[in-house]
Design an enzyme around this catalytic site. Structure first.
Site, PDB file in Angstrom:
ATOM      1  CE  LYS A 113      -5.743   5.695   5.019  1.00 48.95           C
ATOM      2  NZ  LYS A 113      -4.528   5.860   4.191  1.00 48.95           N
TER       3      LYS A 113
HETATM    4  C1  E4P Z   1      -2.831   3.273   2.622  1.00 52.11           C
HETATM    5  O1  E4P Z   1      -3.954   3.535   3.007  1.00 52.11           O
HETATM    6  C2  E4P Z   1      -1.689   3.169   3.540  1.00 52.11           C
HETATM    7  O2  E4P Z   1      -1.513   4.364   4.235  1.00 52.11           O
HETATM    8  C3  E4P Z   1      -0.446   2.756   2.792  1.00 52.11           C
HETATM    9  O3  E4P Z   1      -0.773   1.656   1.976  1.00 52.11           O
HETATM   10  C4  E4P Z   1       0.742   2.448   3.690  1.00 52.11           C
HETATM   11  O4  E4P Z   1       1.781   1.915   2.915  1.00 52.11           O
HETATM   12  P1  E4P Z   1       3.270   1.753   3.453  1.00 52.11           P
HETATM   13  O5  E4P Z   1       3.282   0.728   4.532  1.00 52.11           O
HETATM   14  O6  E4P Z   1       4.063   1.324   2.271  1.00 52.11           O
HETATM   15  O7  E4P Z   1       3.676   3.109   3.984  1.00 52.11           O
END
Ligand code: E4P
Length: 294
Positions: A113
């Site tokens: 990522k």
């Molecule tokens: C996943 O890849 C993301 O980091 C995650 O869904 C973020 O979620 P949030 O906005 O609830 O922190």
């Protein structure tokens, strides 16, 4: 157990292998997993170490992260485990790539990522050339998704882009519209980028992601537990998303933009304040575990 598996791949959004195992028992399968620095900081073992006054150096934190994803990796299917590089607003593409290369060796089904910034996209562009699978995170605009497409063109592996639904809702904008707009825009493309609906906060978000044919959706265990408790509802033909935020307010629609996916990725305006704030939050959560333990 879920008998009618949706077309979208379901990923667990978390940082705890036991939680992933729990979801796997509940659903009968888990296609993949996403992690991020905030979720890893919440891992029960890391929290326990910190609570007991143990010290975690950055190297140890990375080791903990590696152990967590190595425990999750065999539990999930071919959507893999997304591992996020530690990046602040000054981290260069080369630094991100070096981390990505190392993290990619941790497990056989890794996706790296990178944040949807200029340096993150540069790192992604270099990564796909080396056949490192990538997931571009903190995506809040159609321009950013167009840039992800252009930067990763030619990738031999599927590339993921993660539009953050809930965080757009948090600022009063309809995050589900962004998923719909990106899906519509990619219809003109070659299919190498898959939409991974992220920041899913409730069942409406989940069912809308299914209805929009997002290729993947990453979901906190709590939301999947609610879905199971309601006997796994699926959107039917008549399904419409209500576009109402957590406080009952009508979310502002996000309109579709006509963008040319063949333009160089640097020509898109990828700036978004939520991307900047998202990076700052990840850095703060990551540092908090180190600071309290140092
Ligand atoms: C996943 O890849 C993301 O980091 C995650 O869904 C973020 O979620 P949030 O906005 O609830 O922190």
């Amino acid at each position: 157990m879920l008998t009618n598996k949706p077309r979208a791949k379901i990923l667990v959004d978390g940082g705890d292998p036991d939680e992933t195992l729990g979801v796997k028992k509940l659903l009968g399968f888990v296609d993949g997993q996403t992690t991020n620095p905030s979720l890893v900081a919440k891992n029960p073992e890391i929290q326990q170490r910190i609570a007991s006054g143990d010290t975690l150096s950055p190297k140890e934190e990375k080791e903990e992260y590696r152990k967590i994803v190595q425990a999750i990796s065999p539990l999930v299917g071919d959507a893999g485990v997304s591992i996020e590089v530690f990046a602040d607003l000054d981290t260069s593409a080369e630094e991100m790539l070096a981390q990505g290369k190392e993290m990619f060796t941790w497990i056989p089904n890794a996706y790296i990522k990178y944040p949807c910034t200029h340096e993150g996209l540069k790192a992604a562009e270099m990564s796909v050339r080396e056949r490192i699978r990538v997931n571009i995170t903190l995506c809040f605009s159609q321009e950013q998704a167009a840039a992800v497409y252009a930067a990763s063109k030619g990738s031999k592996e599927p590339v993921y882009v993660s539009p953050f639904v809930g965080r757009l809702d948090d600022i009063g904008e309809n995050g589900i519209d962004l998923v719909e707009n990106i899906r519509a825009m990619y219809k003109n493309g070659d299919g190498h980028v898959h939409v991974l609906a992220a920041s899913i906060r409730n069942l409406d978000h989940l069912l809308s992601s299914f209805a929009l044919n997002a290729e993947l959706v990453t979901v906190p265990a709590k939301v999947l537990e609610k879905w199971a408790a309601s006997n796994f509802p699926m959107p039917d033909q008549a399904f419409t998303y209500n576009g109402i935020g957590a406080n009952g307010q009508r979310l502002k629609p996000i309109s579709y933009k006509v963008l040319d996916l063949n333009l160089p990725w640097q020509s898109f305006n990828i700036a978004h304040e939520l991307t900047t704030m998202g990076i700052q939050k990840f850095v703060a959560d990551y540092r908090a575990t180190l600071k309290r333990s140092a």
